[in-house]
Scaffold this motif. Structure first.
Motif, PDB file in Angstrom:
ATOM      1  N   ARG A  98      35.304  39.693  48.067  1.00 19.58           N
ATOM      2  CA  ARG A  98      35.629  38.981  46.820  1.00 19.58           C
ATOM      3  C   ARG A  98      35.554  37.482  47.065  1.00 19.58           C
ATOM      4  O   ARG A  98      35.786  37.008  48.176  1.00 19.58           O
ATOM      5  N   TRP A  99      35.278  36.743  45.998  1.00 16.70           N
ATOM      6  CA  TRP A  99      35.260  35.290  46.040  1.00 16.70           C
ATOM      7  C   TRP A  99      35.613  34.795  44.653  1.00 16.70           C
ATOM      8  O   TRP A  99      35.422  35.498  43.654  1.00 16.70           O
ATOM      9  N   LYS A 100      36.175  33.600  44.598  1.00 13.75           N
ATOM     10  CA  LYS A 100      36.525  33.030  43.297  1.00 13.75           C
ATOM     11  C   LYS A 100      36.517  31.513  43.389  1.00 13.75           C
ATOM     12  O   LYS A 100      36.650  30.939  44.465  1.00 13.75           O
ATOM     13  N   SER A 101      36.404  30.881  42.250  1.00 13.11           N
ATOM     14  CA  SER A 101      36.362  29.433  42.154  1.00 13.11           C
ATOM     15  C   SER A 101      37.617  28.835  42.754  1.00 13.11           C
ATOM     16  O   SER A 101      38.724  29.367  42.592  1.00 13.11           O
ATOM     17  N   PHE A 160      34.737  27.253  46.767  1.00 11.57           N
ATOM     18  CA  PHE A 160      35.269  28.537  46.317  1.00 11.57           C
ATOM     19  C   PHE A 160      36.062  29.171  47.448  1.00 11.57           C
ATOM     20  O   PHE A 160      36.043  28.689  48.585  1.00 11.57           O
ATOM     21  N   THR A 174      40.614  28.295  40.462  1.00 16.60           N
ATOM     22  CA  THR A 174      41.455  29.398  39.985  1.00 16.60           C
ATOM     23  C   THR A 174      42.476  29.828  41.028  1.00 16.60           C
ATOM     24  O   THR A 174      43.191  30.781  40.836  1.00 16.60           O
TER      25      THR A 174
END
Length: 153
Positions: free
Chosen positions: A146-149, A120, A152
């Motif tokens: 914040r964090w995201k896959s 991620f 994405t």
């Protein structure tokens, strides 16, 4: 340490962040053990590693534990380099060395990896040197907003 950071570490985090980043880490008036409890349950991920040659995590709040998939007992003592995938560790090490030199960095973005191998991205992170009362560096902290896959990105 499996729960909130002790009052000493919380004080070092709060004071160092204010000195180096110029902002408050906890709400106004929150201090001591109350600050420690607030940081542990904060809506952002908070990680701290020590200054050993291969830095080890000495603290991870509840949000960081969820994001990275480690329980507190697994996180504490884990080499912090393992928070990045093998292919990203050199870049992470160079970045952390720049924070050591400059005191802090804002707006950091980089790839990370969970315990289960899921990759991620962390975004809008602040990394800073944790200072003791004599201004000696006792560790480095990371606040991840914040964090995201990775899929994405």
């Amino acid at each position: 340490m499996t729960g909130a950071p002790d009052a000493q570490l919380a004080g070092q985090l709060v004071d160092s962040y204010a000195k180096l980043a110029g902002r408050d880490l906890v709400p106004d008036g929150v201090q001591g053990l109350e600050a420690a409890r607030w940081l542990h349950e904060a809506p952002f991920a908070l990680l701290v590693h020590d200054t050993s040659p291969d830095p080890l995590f000495i603290y991870a709040n509840a949000t960081a534990q969820k994001v990275f998939g480690y329980g507190a007992d697994e996180f504490i003592g884990l080499p912090s380099r393992l928070s990045a995938g093998e292919q990203d560790r050199d870049a992470r090490a160079r970045f952390m060395a720049s924070v050591l030199r400059d005191g802090y960095a804002d707006g950091y973005r980089g790839p990370r990896v969970r315990k289960d191998g899921w990759q991620f991205w962390i975004e809008d992170a602040t990394i800073w040197n944790v200072l003791d009362a004599g201004a000696a560096i006792v560790g480095q902290a990371a606040l991840l907003r914040r964090w995201k896959s990775a899929s994405t990105v």
